[in-house]
Design a protein around this motif. Sequence first.
Motif, PDB file in Angstrom:
ATOM      1  N   THR A 181       0.824  -1.215   0.000  1.00  0.00           N
ATOM      2  CA  THR A 181       0.000   0.000   0.000  1.00  0.00           C
ATOM      3  C   THR A 181       0.856   1.263   0.000  1.00  0.00           C
ATOM      4  O   THR A 181       0.344   2.364  -0.052  1.00  0.00           O
ATOM      5  CB  THR A 181      -0.967  -0.030   1.205  1.00  0.00           C
ATOM      6  OG1 THR A 181      -1.677  -1.272   1.188  1.00  0.00           O
ATOM      7  CG2 THR A 181      -1.989   1.089   1.154  1.00  0.00           C
ATOM      8  N   GLY A 182       2.173   1.098   0.068  1.00  0.00           N
ATOM      9  CA  GLY A 182       3.069   2.253   0.013  1.00  0.00           C
ATOM     10  C   GLY A 182       3.665   2.642   1.343  1.00  0.00           C
ATOM     11  O   GLY A 182       4.329   3.676   1.445  1.00  0.00           O
ATOM     12  N   GLY A 183       3.444   1.844   2.358  1.00  0.00           N
ATOM     13  CA  GLY A 183       3.996   2.137   3.674  1.00  0.00           C
ATOM     14  C   GLY A 183       5.351   1.490   3.880  1.00  0.00           C
ATOM     15  O   GLY A 183       5.828   0.707   3.057  1.00  0.00           O
ATOM     16  N   LYS A 184       5.946   1.823   4.996  1.00  0.00           N
ATOM     17  CA  LYS A 184       7.253   1.288   5.375  1.00  0.00           C
ATOM     18  C   LYS A 184       7.127   0.679   6.774  1.00  0.00           C
ATOM     19  O   LYS A 184       6.686   1.353   7.707  1.00  0.00           O
ATOM     20  CB  LYS A 184       8.292   2.405   5.389  1.00  0.00           C
ATOM     21  CG  LYS A 184       9.677   1.948   5.776  1.00  0.00           C
ATOM     22  CD  LYS A 184      10.648   3.120   5.760  1.00  0.00           C
ATOM     23  CE  LYS A 184      12.016   2.662   6.243  1.00  0.00           C
ATOM     24  NZ  LYS A 184      12.946   3.790   6.316  1.00  0.00           N
ATOM     25  N   VAL A 185       7.504  -0.580   6.916  1.00  0.00           N
ATOM     26  CA  VAL A 185       7.471  -1.236   8.225  1.00  0.00           C
ATOM     27  C   VAL A 185       8.711  -0.805   8.992  1.00  0.00           C
ATOM     28  O   VAL A 185       9.837  -0.909   8.498  1.00  0.00           O
ATOM     29  CB  VAL A 185       7.416  -2.768   8.082  1.00  0.00           C
ATOM     30  CG1 VAL A 185       7.478  -3.436   9.444  1.00  0.00           C
ATOM     31  CG2 VAL A 185       6.155  -3.182   7.333  1.00  0.00           C
ATOM     32  N   LEU A 186       8.505  -0.298  10.211  1.00  0.00           N
ATOM     33  CA  LEU A 186       9.601   0.195  11.036  1.00  0.00           C
ATOM     34  C   LEU A 186      10.076  -0.830  12.057  1.00  0.00           C
ATOM     35  O   LEU A 186      11.266  -0.964  12.309  1.00  0.00           O
ATOM     36  CB  LEU A 186       9.178   1.478  11.759  1.00  0.00           C
ATOM     37  CG  LEU A 186       8.687   2.610  10.847  1.00  0.00           C
ATOM     38  CD1 LEU A 186       8.178   3.769  11.686  1.00  0.00           C
ATOM     39  CD2 LEU A 186       9.794   3.047   9.895  1.00  0.00           C
ATOM     40  N   SER A 213      -7.574  -1.877   6.829  1.00  0.00           N
ATOM     41  CA  SER A 213      -7.150  -0.470   6.846  1.00  0.00           C
ATOM     42  C   SER A 213      -6.346  -0.115   5.597  1.00  0.00           C
ATOM     43  O   SER A 213      -6.420   1.020   5.124  1.00  0.00           O
ATOM     44  CB  SER A 213      -6.343  -0.180   8.112  1.00  0.00           C
ATOM     45  OG  SER A 213      -7.184  -0.273   9.249  1.00  0.00           O
ATOM     46  N   CYS A 214      -5.604  -1.064   5.047  1.00  0.00           N
ATOM     47  CA  CYS A 214      -4.868  -0.798   3.808  1.00  0.00           C
ATOM     48  C   CYS A 214      -5.828  -0.563   2.647  1.00  0.00           C
ATOM     49  O   CYS A 214      -5.590   0.302   1.796  1.00  0.00           O
ATOM     50  CB  CYS A 214      -3.908  -1.944   3.499  1.00  0.00           C
ATOM     51  SG  CYS A 214      -2.409  -1.933   4.521  1.00  0.00           S
ATOM     52  N   VAL A 251      -8.337   4.519  -0.580  1.00  0.00           N
ATOM     53  CA  VAL A 251      -9.438   5.421  -0.919  1.00  0.00           C
ATOM     54  C   VAL A 251      -9.363   6.720  -0.116  1.00  0.00           C
ATOM     55  O   VAL A 251      -9.490   7.806  -0.665  1.00  0.00           O
ATOM     56  CB  VAL A 251     -10.802   4.728  -0.680  1.00  0.00           C
ATOM     57  CG1 VAL A 251     -11.957   5.683  -0.949  1.00  0.00           C
ATOM     58  CG2 VAL A 251     -10.915   3.473  -1.531  1.00  0.00           C
ATOM     59  N   PHE A 252      -9.142   6.601   1.198  1.00  0.00           N
ATOM     60  CA  PHE A 252      -9.227   7.755   2.088  1.00  0.00           C
ATOM     61  C   PHE A 252      -7.871   8.293   2.556  1.00  0.00           C
ATOM     62  O   PHE A 252      -7.829   9.314   3.234  1.00  0.00           O
ATOM     63  CB  PHE A 252     -10.053   7.392   3.329  1.00  0.00           C
ATOM     64  CG  PHE A 252     -11.459   6.985   3.001  1.00  0.00           C
ATOM     65  CD1 PHE A 252     -12.388   7.928   2.570  1.00  0.00           C
ATOM     66  CD2 PHE A 252     -11.861   5.662   3.101  1.00  0.00           C
ATOM     67  CE1 PHE A 252     -13.686   7.557   2.268  1.00  0.00           C
ATOM     68  CE2 PHE A 252     -13.155   5.279   2.793  1.00  0.00           C
ATOM     69  CZ  PHE A 252     -14.068   6.228   2.370  1.00  0.00           C
ATOM     70  N   GLY A 253      -6.792   7.607   2.260  1.00  0.00           N
ATOM     71  CA  GLY A 253      -5.477   8.002   2.734  1.00  0.00           C
ATOM     72  C   GLY A 253      -5.126   7.270   4.026  1.00  0.00           C
ATOM     73  O   GLY A 253      -6.007   6.854   4.783  1.00  0.00           O
ATOM     74  N   ALA A 254      -3.835   7.119   4.253  1.00  0.00           N
ATOM     75  CA  ALA A 254      -3.352   6.343   5.404  1.00  0.00           C
ATOM     76  C   ALA A 254      -3.736   6.977   6.740  1.00  0.00           C
ATOM     77  O   ALA A 254      -4.107   6.277   7.676  1.00  0.00           O
ATOM     78  CB  ALA A 254      -1.844   6.161   5.319  1.00  0.00           C
ATOM     79  N   ARG A 255      -3.641   8.286   6.842  1.00  0.00           N
ATOM     80  CA  ARG A 255      -3.948   8.930   8.128  1.00  0.00           C
ATOM     81  C   ARG A 255      -5.374   8.643   8.565  1.00  0.00           C
ATOM     82  O   ARG A 255      -5.637   8.348   9.725  1.00  0.00           O
ATOM     83  CB  ARG A 255      -3.720  10.432   8.051  1.00  0.00           C
ATOM     84  CG  ARG A 255      -4.001  11.097   9.403  1.00  0.00           C
ATOM     85  CD  ARG A 255      -3.706  12.552   9.385  1.00  0.00           C
ATOM     86  NE  ARG A 255      -2.266  12.722   9.431  1.00  0.00           N
ATOM     87  CZ  ARG A 255      -1.664  13.886   9.468  1.00  0.00           C
ATOM     88  NH1 ARG A 255      -2.383  14.986   9.446  1.00  0.00           N
ATOM     89  NH2 ARG A 255      -0.359  13.990   9.526  1.00  0.00           N
ATOM     90  N   SER A 256      -6.296   8.713   7.635  1.00  0.00           N
ATOM     91  CA  SER A 256      -7.690   8.427   7.957  1.00  0.00           C
ATOM     92  C   SER A 256      -7.887   6.939   8.258  1.00  0.00           C
ATOM     93  O   SER A 256      -8.534   6.580   9.237  1.00  0.00           O
ATOM     94  CB  SER A 256      -8.581   8.848   6.787  1.00  0.00           C
ATOM     95  OG  SER A 256      -9.911   8.507   7.038  1.00  0.00           O
ATOM     96  N   ALA A 257      -7.310   6.085   7.443  1.00  0.00           N
ATOM     97  CA  ALA A 257      -7.514   4.643   7.591  1.00  0.00           C
ATOM     98  C   ALA A 257      -6.898   4.084   8.867  1.00  0.00           C
ATOM     99  O   ALA A 257      -7.452   3.174   9.479  1.00  0.00           O
ATOM    100  CB  ALA A 257      -6.931   3.921   6.379  1.00  0.00           C
TER     101      ALA A 257
END
Length: 143
Positions: free
Chosen positions: A35-40, A98-99, A104-110
């Motif tokens: 989904t474009g995120g990075k696992v920390l 959530s992904c 659709v809504f962006g990561a911050r919202s999800a």
Amino acid sequence: MNAKIVYAEEVNYWKTGQSSPDTWIDRAKGEIIATGGKVLSEAYGSEMATGRSAFMLSFSFGEDVFKAVWPVLPSKSKNEKAARIQAATMLYHDIKNSCVKAKVFGARSAFFHYLMLPDGRNVSQASNVELSELFPRMLTVQP
């Protein structure tokens, strides 16, 4: 007020599969990355005094950092292995859902409930007063 204990046997995904918790956590990490995120970071921890344990995934989307902590529920039958598999399975399905929303809504919202505040707490740990003060600023700051 006494909180009702929720047992693993009373919740979805109880003994529905045999995949290891590591497999489910890896799948959740794959969803975040796809989904474009990075696992920390990832972790499993337990507290000996209370017997509580949980899985944790920390990840980011742009400048926003999120931390998902999913508890291993107590098992009436003392089947800790099945309870750990269930917890990792639930974490995976929550992250996957959530992904989908993030697309659709962006990561911050999800992932809003997992959003980390500057003091290290999740949004879900902040008081109503704190949220009412933070909320307008959070809506205007988008990566």
